[in-house]
Scaffold this active site. Structure first.
Site, PDB file in Angstrom:
ATOM      1  N   ARG A 127       0.837  -1.218   0.000  1.00 49.15           N
ATOM      2  CA  ARG A 127       0.000   0.000   0.000  1.00 49.15           C
ATOM      3  C   ARG A 127       0.865   1.260   0.000  1.00 49.15           C
ATOM      4  O   ARG A 127       0.572   2.246   0.684  1.00 49.15           O
ATOM      5  CB  ARG A 127      -0.923   0.039   1.223  1.00 49.15           C
ATOM      6  CG  ARG A 127      -1.961  -1.038   1.264  1.00 49.15           C
ATOM      7  CD  ARG A 127      -2.959  -0.873   0.115  1.00 49.15           C
ATOM      8  NE  ARG A 127      -4.120  -1.720   0.321  1.00 49.15           N
ATOM      9  CZ  ARG A 127      -4.176  -3.002  -0.017  1.00 49.15           C
ATOM     10  NH1 ARG A 127      -3.142  -3.573  -0.611  1.00 49.15           N
ATOM     11  NH2 ARG A 127      -5.260  -3.707   0.201  1.00 49.15           N
ATOM     12  N   SER A 195     -10.696  -0.874   3.673  1.00 48.57           N
ATOM     13  CA  SER A 195      -9.908  -1.041   4.905  1.00 48.57           C
ATOM     14  C   SER A 195      -9.510   0.337   5.435  1.00 48.57           C
ATOM     15  O   SER A 195      -8.879   1.108   4.721  1.00 48.57           O
ATOM     16  CB  SER A 195      -8.631  -1.821   4.622  1.00 48.57           C
ATOM     17  OG  SER A 195      -8.934  -3.081   4.105  1.00 48.57           O
ATOM     18  N   GLU A 291      -5.076   3.499   6.495  1.00 43.10           N
ATOM     19  CA  GLU A 291      -4.857   3.156   5.085  1.00 43.10           C
ATOM     20  C   GLU A 291      -5.550   4.197   4.219  1.00 43.10           C
ATOM     21  O   GLU A 291      -5.082   4.552   3.147  1.00 43.10           O
ATOM     22  CB  GLU A 291      -5.435   1.755   4.810  1.00 43.10           C
ATOM     23  CG  GLU A 291      -4.866   1.064   3.589  1.00 43.10           C
ATOM     24  CD  GLU A 291      -5.796   1.099   2.410  1.00 43.10           C
ATOM     25  OE1 GLU A 291      -5.433   0.569   1.379  1.00 43.10           O
ATOM     26  OE2 GLU A 291      -6.892   1.686   2.498  1.00 43.10           O
TER      27      GLU A 291
HETATM   28  N1  EPU Z   1     -10.014 -11.233  10.282  1.00 43.63           N
HETATM   29  C1  EPU Z   1     -10.628 -11.347  11.504  1.00 43.63           C
HETATM   30  N2  EPU Z   1     -11.654 -10.488  11.804  1.00 43.63           N
HETATM   31  C2  EPU Z   1     -12.086  -9.532  10.926  1.00 43.63           C
HETATM   32  C3  EPU Z   1     -11.422  -9.408   9.690  1.00 43.63           C
HETATM   33  C4  EPU Z   1     -10.385 -10.253   9.379  1.00 43.63           C
HETATM   34  O1  EPU Z   1     -10.279 -12.194  12.319  1.00 43.63           O
HETATM   35  O2  EPU Z   1     -13.029  -8.823  11.275  1.00 43.63           O
HETATM   36  C5  EPU Z   1      -8.940 -12.177   9.926  1.00 43.63           C
HETATM   37  C6  EPU Z   1      -9.421 -13.154   8.845  1.00 43.63           C
HETATM   38  O3  EPU Z   1     -10.078 -14.263   9.389  1.00 43.63           O
HETATM   39  C7  EPU Z   1      -8.108 -13.523   8.179  1.00 43.63           C
HETATM   40  C8  EPU Z   1      -7.274 -12.260   8.299  1.00 43.63           C
HETATM   41  O4  EPU Z   1      -7.865 -11.482   9.339  1.00 43.63           O
HETATM   42  O5  EPU Z   1      -7.467 -14.538   8.904  1.00 43.63           O
HETATM   43  C9  EPU Z   1      -7.218 -11.458   7.000  1.00 43.63           C
HETATM   44  O6  EPU Z   1      -8.534 -11.079   6.622  1.00 43.63           O
HETATM   45  P1  EPU Z   1      -8.960 -10.795   5.099  1.00 43.63           P
HETATM   46  O7  EPU Z   1      -8.565 -11.938   4.238  1.00 43.63           O
HETATM   47  O8  EPU Z   1     -10.397 -10.382   5.092  1.00 43.63           O
HETATM   48  O9  EPU Z   1      -8.039  -9.604   4.639  1.00 43.63           O
HETATM   49  P2  EPU Z   1      -7.541  -8.284   5.371  1.00 43.63           P
HETATM   50  O10 EPU Z   1      -6.112  -8.449   5.738  1.00 43.63           O
HETATM   51  O11 EPU Z   1      -8.475  -7.899   6.469  1.00 43.63           O
HETATM   52  C10 EPU Z   1      -6.622  -7.211   3.190  1.00 43.63           C
HETATM   53  C11 EPU Z   1      -6.732  -5.917   2.438  1.00 43.63           C
HETATM   54  C12 EPU Z   1      -8.056  -5.860   1.690  1.00 43.63           C
HETATM   55  C13 EPU Z   1      -8.125  -7.040   0.733  1.00 43.63           C
HETATM   56  C14 EPU Z   1      -7.990  -8.337   1.543  1.00 43.63           C
HETATM   57  C15 EPU Z   1      -7.939  -9.567   0.686  1.00 43.63           C
HETATM   58  C16 EPU Z   1      -5.419  -4.318   3.670  1.00 43.63           C
HETATM   59  C17 EPU Z   1      -5.410  -3.129   4.576  1.00 43.63           C
HETATM   60  N3  EPU Z   1      -6.621  -4.803   3.354  1.00 43.63           N
HETATM   61  O12 EPU Z   1      -7.662  -7.230   4.181  1.00 43.63           O
HETATM   62  O13 EPU Z   1      -8.046  -4.656   0.920  1.00 43.63           O
HETATM   63  O14 EPU Z   1      -9.351  -7.039   0.037  1.00 43.63           O
HETATM   64  O15 EPU Z   1      -6.739  -8.312   2.303  1.00 43.63           O
HETATM   65  O16 EPU Z   1      -6.710  -9.615   0.038  1.00 43.63           O
HETATM   66  O17 EPU Z   1      -4.351  -4.784   3.272  1.00 43.63           O
HETATM   67  C18 EPU Z   1      -8.612  -2.362   1.030  1.00 43.63           C
HETATM   68  O18 EPU Z   1      -7.407  -2.129   0.928  1.00 43.63           O
HETATM   69  O19 EPU Z   1      -9.468  -1.435   1.139  1.00 43.63           O
HETATM   70  C19 EPU Z   1      -9.055  -3.742   1.069  1.00 43.63           C
HETATM   71  C20 EPU Z   1     -10.349  -4.087   1.254  1.00 43.63           C
END
Ligand code: EPU
Length: 303
Positions: A127, A195, A291
């Protein structure tokens, strides 16, 4: 473009505004990017796309899928413009857009000149890019030039994509759309900027210590040896998921997203975000960074 150079007073460049939260009435001029146009060329091994920065990102992904041009399928349904993609180095489900950026064309507001910068000079990171540092507020991105190799491997290791059986690019695209629709609120119906925080990346020693206390924490080793934690998990562990403050809600299906749930004010957003970040800091010793871009009265503000 010249009118941009002649604008008197401060201005802020906006694509579709999908990653900006306007927390106060901005005193300057908001410049909206409406530049359109896509050209496609083909060489033996690659597709070469030149895309005007005001094109919608998801429409570009879909356009490519319709032409059987693969590479962007994991990045489906990310809101915003093509011009914003390199600034944030948008990424999802194991893919970052930087992998496909051959060069970026921009208008240098300070120099009053058009410049082309190679993808490998954009200092892309998680990012992050040169457009958020040295070139912040100075580069008006006009065009992004992509190289999409004809022969590449689908990326399906991330989360629910791993359950796909011998998928093709359209299956991956459809699955990404399905996952995003099921977890992330649609900004057309409920205000949000995706995010709100970045996933924090911490030094290995500190991460080991955190994992001793919280062995279930999702943690992803990075190429440089540091460890990335899932901010959504950290926020959920602090009890914020589904809760609200003022008109802002921590999304019940994805704690990393804050929504404008009921006429939220900019101050509600900042107050809630600061409370979340302070609580995560005191429970895990991890500092969350926003972010999203926060636009205040005089320009960008920090959390
Ligand atoms: N998780 C939780 N609780 C929550 C959310 C997530 O425990 O409420 C855990 C999930 O179970 C998983 C881990 O956190 O083990 C990662 O969750 P997820 O796959 O949903 O991805 P994220 O890290 O929360 C990032 C990006 C998203 C992107 C997803 C999928 C960032 C800041 N966000 O989210 O990007 O869609 O990965 O690749 O890096 C964005 O940038 O606006 C965005 C939505």
């Amino acid at each position: 473009m010249f009118q941009l150079a002649n604008l008197s007073g401060p201005f802020y460049l906006l694509g579709e505004g999908s990653n900006t939260v306007i927390v106060e009435d901005y005193i300057g001029t908001l410049v909206l990017n409406k530049m359109k146009g896509i050209t496609l060329e083909e060489s033996k091994n690659s597709y070469w796309l030149s895309v005007a920065s005001g094109e919608n990102w998801h429409d570009l992904v879909t356009w490519c899928m319709d032409k059987a041009i693969g590479g962007f399928e994991n990045l489906a349904l990310i809101p915003g413009t093509v011009g914003a993609a390199p600034i944030q180095n948008i990424g999802a489900y194991g893919v970052e857009v930087s992998a496909f950026i051959h060069s970026v064309e921009y208008y240098d507001i300070e120099e009053g000149a058009f410049v082309t910068i190679a993808g490998n000079e954009c200092l892309f990171g998680y990012r992050n890019s040169i457009f958020k540092h040295k070139l912040q507020g100075r580069a008006f991105i006009t065009k992004v030039n992509f190289r999409l190799p004809k022969h590449y491997s689908l990326v399906t290791h991330y989360g629910e994509l791993a359950s796909l059986c011998e998928p093709n690019m359209l299956d991956v695209y459809a699955k990404v759309v399905e996952i995003r629709r099921s977890k992330l609120p649609d900004p057309k119906f409920i205000g949000n900027a995706g995010s709100f925080f970045k996933n924090p990346v911490v030094a290995k020693e500190k991460a080991t210590n955190i994992l001793e206390h919280f062995p279930d924490a999702p943690a992803y080793p990075q190429e440089d040896g540091q460890i990335k934690f899932a901010a959504g998990w950290l926020i959920e562990q602090c009890g914020f998921k589904g809760t609200s403050l003022g008109g802002v809600q921590c999304h019940p299906k994805q704690a990393l997203v804050l929504t404008n749930y009921k006429n939220a004010s900019g101050s509600d957003v900042l107050t809630f975000a600061r409370k979340i970040s302070e609580t995560v800091q005191s429970k895990f010793g991890i500092c969350l960074e926003n972010e999203v871009r926060l636009l205040g009265r005089n320009g960008l503000v920090e959390l």
